[in-house]
Each structure stands twice: as structure tokens, then as C-alpha cells.
Design a protein around this motif. Structure first.
Motif, PDB file in Angstrom:
ATOM      1  N   GLY A  77      63.518  13.703  63.414  1.00  0.00           N
ATOM      2  CA  GLY A  77      63.995  14.199  62.117  1.00  0.00           C
ATOM      3  C   GLY A  77      62.750  14.986  61.608  1.00  0.00           C
ATOM      4  O   GLY A  77      61.674  15.436  62.201  1.00  0.00           O
ATOM      5  N   PHE A  78      63.040  15.670  60.428  1.00  0.00           N
ATOM      6  CA  PHE A  78      62.133  16.433  59.657  1.00  0.00           C
ATOM      7  C   PHE A  78      61.544  15.746  58.440  1.00  0.00           C
ATOM      8  O   PHE A  78      61.216  16.442  57.576  1.00  0.00           O
ATOM      9  N   GLU A  81      71.991  12.085  64.645  1.00  0.00           N
ATOM     10  CA  GLU A  81      71.301  12.325  63.555  1.00  0.00           C
ATOM     11  C   GLU A  81      71.925  13.439  62.428  1.00  0.00           C
ATOM     12  O   GLU A  81      71.794  14.678  62.749  1.00  0.00           O
ATOM     13  N   PRO A  82      72.677  12.874  61.485  1.00  0.00           N
ATOM     14  CA  PRO A  82      73.191  14.014  60.271  1.00  0.00           C
ATOM     15  C   PRO A  82      72.327  14.921  59.857  1.00  0.00           C
ATOM     16  O   PRO A  82      72.500  15.992  59.615  1.00  0.00           O
ATOM     17  N   GLU A  83      71.047  14.623  59.391  1.00  0.00           N
ATOM     18  CA  GLU A  83      70.108  15.260  58.743  1.00  0.00           C
ATOM     19  C   GLU A  83      69.746  16.543  59.751  1.00  0.00           C
ATOM     20  O   GLU A  83      69.545  17.600  59.370  1.00  0.00           O
ATOM     21  N   LEU A  84      69.454  15.995  61.115  1.00  0.00           N
ATOM     22  CA  LEU A  84      68.867  16.958  62.096  1.00  0.00           C
ATOM     23  C   LEU A  84      70.024  17.907  62.236  1.00  0.00           C
ATOM     24  O   LEU A  84      69.808  19.280  62.621  1.00  0.00           O
ATOM     25  N   ALA A  85      71.427  17.502  62.275  1.00  0.00           N
ATOM     26  CA  ALA A  85      72.255  18.562  62.682  1.00  0.00           C
ATOM     27  C   ALA A  85      72.481  19.394  61.710  1.00  0.00           C
ATOM     28  O   ALA A  85      72.598  20.740  61.844  1.00  0.00           O
ATOM     29  N   ALA A  86      72.228  19.220  60.367  1.00  0.00           N
ATOM     30  CA  ALA A  86      72.547  20.077  59.158  1.00  0.00           C
ATOM     31  C   ALA A  86      71.323  20.956  59.115  1.00  0.00           C
ATOM     32  O   ALA A  86      71.744  22.148  58.988  1.00  0.00           O
ATOM     33  N   VAL A 120      69.339  22.041  61.719  1.00  0.00           N
ATOM     34  CA  VAL A 120      69.067  23.008  62.879  1.00  0.00           C
ATOM     35  C   VAL A 120      70.368  23.275  63.497  1.00  0.00           C
ATOM     36  O   VAL A 120      70.424  24.203  64.333  1.00  0.00           O
ATOM     37  N   GLY A 121      71.421  22.871  63.260  1.00  0.00           N
ATOM     38  CA  GLY A 121      72.880  23.373  63.561  1.00  0.00           C
ATOM     39  C   GLY A 121      73.290  22.885  65.005  1.00  0.00           C
ATOM     40  O   GLY A 121      74.281  23.046  65.580  1.00  0.00           O
ATOM     41  N   LEU A 122      72.689  21.421  65.274  1.00  0.00           N
ATOM     42  CA  LEU A 122      73.090  20.915  66.588  1.00  0.00           C
ATOM     43  C   LEU A 122      74.495  20.107  66.119  1.00  0.00           C
ATOM     44  O   LEU A 122      74.540  19.561  65.229  1.00  0.00           O
ATOM     45  N   PRO A 123      75.284  20.071  67.039  1.00  0.00           N
ATOM     46  CA  PRO A 123      76.621  19.453  66.916  1.00  0.00           C
ATOM     47  C   PRO A 123      76.413  18.023  66.733  1.00  0.00           C
ATOM     48  O   PRO A 123      75.569  17.633  67.619  1.00  0.00           O
ATOM     49  N   LEU A 124      77.050  17.169  66.006  1.00  0.00           N
ATOM     50  CA  LEU A 124      77.006  15.778  65.876  1.00  0.00           C
ATOM     51  C   LEU A 124      78.077  15.166  67.159  1.00  0.00           C
ATOM     52  O   LEU A 124      78.691  15.606  67.591  1.00  0.00           O
ATOM     53  N   ALA A 125      76.970  14.220  67.756  1.00  0.00           N
ATOM     54  CA  ALA A 125      77.841  13.417  68.770  1.00  0.00           C
ATOM     55  C   ALA A 125      79.203  12.584  68.205  1.00  0.00           C
ATOM     56  O   ALA A 125      78.834  12.420  67.160  1.00  0.00           O
ATOM     57  N   PRO A 126      80.119  12.754  68.966  1.00  0.00           N
ATOM     58  CA  PRO A 126      81.275  11.984  68.478  1.00  0.00           C
ATOM     59  C   PRO A 126      81.101  10.834  68.348  1.00  0.00           C
ATOM     60  O   PRO A 126      80.474   9.885  69.366  1.00  0.00           O
ATOM     61  N   SER A 127      81.542  10.170  67.058  1.00  0.00           N
ATOM     62  CA  SER A 127      81.504   8.396  67.055  1.00  0.00           C
ATOM     63  C   SER A 127      82.419   7.934  67.803  1.00  0.00           C
ATOM     64  O   SER A 127      83.378   8.244  68.076  1.00  0.00           O
TER      65      SER A 127
END
Length: 232
Positions: free
Chosen positions: A171-172, A218-223, A225-232
Motif C-alpha cells: 500500500g501507500f 487491497e482496495p486502497e491500492l486498487a483505487a 493505481v487502477g489495478l483490478p480487485l481480485a474477485p472475492s
């Protein structure tokens, strides 16, 4: 959730999917029992600062008793004798140890960008661009991605496991984190790699033609940098 290959950084309380292969970064190896993959599918990317720096002792302890297929040891601070002695003292077992120099680290970073047709990732970032020039001219390299982000690039470069690759524990935050034997401990220090990490991961998110693909838990990381979230 299930993924093929997990790349695990040392941010606390990561969302851990089931994976067939795990690439650990630094102290996240302390979670190897939780991920439950066999030794043959465990890879560890670690800077040798972990072995010698006084403020990295909890990360060292996270490595105690670990057993992995391959340790990719980034040579930065310790000599050969120190690395061997410290790994032995930790009862750390690796079937294979691969040394990576700072120059090789940057060459792999640049190589993955080029491999995926995104030379502009390097050209668009002043530090990476200057580092590429330094690499060509044989000068010292200072700026670099975090070990966690580099572990992802190395996994792509070395074909560790198969896709999709899933990033967790990265994360950041303004602070850095690492795991001890109780699984996590917070250390209050400014992240040194945030700008380059964000730039590289934003590029990864834009690699529509990248095979294998990259997702994150990681939702924060996805938001950011734009990476897709892994399906839960």
C-alpha cells in the motif's frame, strides 16, 4: 478467493487469497504458515539490509526457521560471509540462493517495462529515466522500487508461478510495516519508494496486453493505481 500466484508484501493484515505459489517480500515470509503452500512453491525476495541493519531485527526474526524454494537476495549492505552466517543463524533454509545486484535490480525493472511495450513508463518518470541512463553508463543506481513491488516485477521477469499475479500486503501509507513472529508490528518510518511504486503500479494497471494479468486484494491500492480487485 483463489489465485495462481500471490505476491505478498509486509503491510499488516493483508487479505490472503488461496494461491498455488507465493512470492514473499522481506518480512512477509513470517506468514508462510498461513498461506499454506508447499516449500517448492515458496519464493522469497529479500534485501540483505534485513540481515544486518539494527532497525530490521523484527524482520530478521520473521525469517527465522523459514524454508523456501528460492531466495532472491538483493545485495546491498552485507558481504558474502555475513549473509551466509546470518542465514545460518536464523535456521533459514533455501534450496537455492540467487544474488541480485543493484544494477540487476534496475535492469529487471526497466526490462519488464520494455517487455510489455511501455517504454513511456520509464521515459515519463524522471528518476527512472535518469536511472536507465545511469545503468547504460555503468554508474551507481540509487532510486528503486520497494522490495514488494520489485518482487512482482521479478516474478513476471522470472516466470515465478503462473498468472494471474495477485498483489497483497502492499500500500501507500505514510508509514512502513513489517511482520514479526506475532505476524505484524508497526514501524513509524516514511516510505521511501512511494512515488516510484505508484508510477510503476499505475503502469502495470495500464498493461492491457500483459500476460499474465495483475490484480490485487487491497482496495486502497486498487483505487490509487487502477489495478483490478481480485474477485472475492
Amino acid at each position: 478467493m483463489n489465485v495462481s500466484t500471490l505476491v505478498l508484501g509486509s503491510r499488516p493484515a493483508p487479505r490472503l487469497p488461496r494461491a498455488e505459489t507465493v512470492v514473499f517480500a522481506n518480512g512477509s515470509i513470517g506468514l508462510s504458515d498461513l498461506v499454506g503452500v508447499p516449500v517448492k512453491n515458496r519464493f522469497h525476495v529479500m534485501t540483505d539490509y534485513v540481515l544486518v541493519a539494527n532497525d530490521r531485527e523484527p524482520e530478521r526474526e520473521a525469517c527465522r526457521g523459514a524454508s523456501v524454494n528460492t531466495l532472491f537476495l538483493i545485495r546491498a549492505a552485507a558481504n558474502d560471509a555475513t549473509r551466509v552466517a546470518d542465514l545460518a543463524d536464523l535456521n533459514y533454509s533455501a534450496q537455492r540462493v540467487v544474488d541480485i545486484t543493484p544494477r540487476q535490480r534496475m535492469a529487471i525493472t526497466v526490462g519488464v517495462c520494455r517487455l510489455n511495450g511501455y517504454r513511456h513508463i520509464v521515459q515519463g518518470h524522471g528518476t527512472l529515466r535518469s536511472q536507465l541512463g545511469a545503468l547504460v553508463r555503468g554508474r551507481e543506481l540509487d532510486a528503486k522500487a520497494s522490495t514488494g513491488v520489485f518482487a512482482l516485477l521479478l516474478a513476471i521477469w522470472k516466470n515465478l508461478g503462473v498468472g494471474p499475479y495477485c498483489l497483497a500486503g502492499i500500500g501507500f501509507d505514510a508509514t512502513g510495516h513489517f511482520y514479526d513472529q506475532q505476524y505484524f508490528q508497526k514501524r513509524d518510518w516514511r516510505r521511501a519508494h512511494t512515488e516510484i511504486d505508484r508510477h510503476l503500479l499505475s503502469g502495470v494497471a495500464d498493461w492491457s496486453g500483459l500476460r499474465p494479468s495483475v490484480v490485487t486484494t487491497e482496495p486502497e491500492l486498487a483505487a490509487i493505481v487502477g489495478l483490478p480487485l481480485a474477485p472475492s
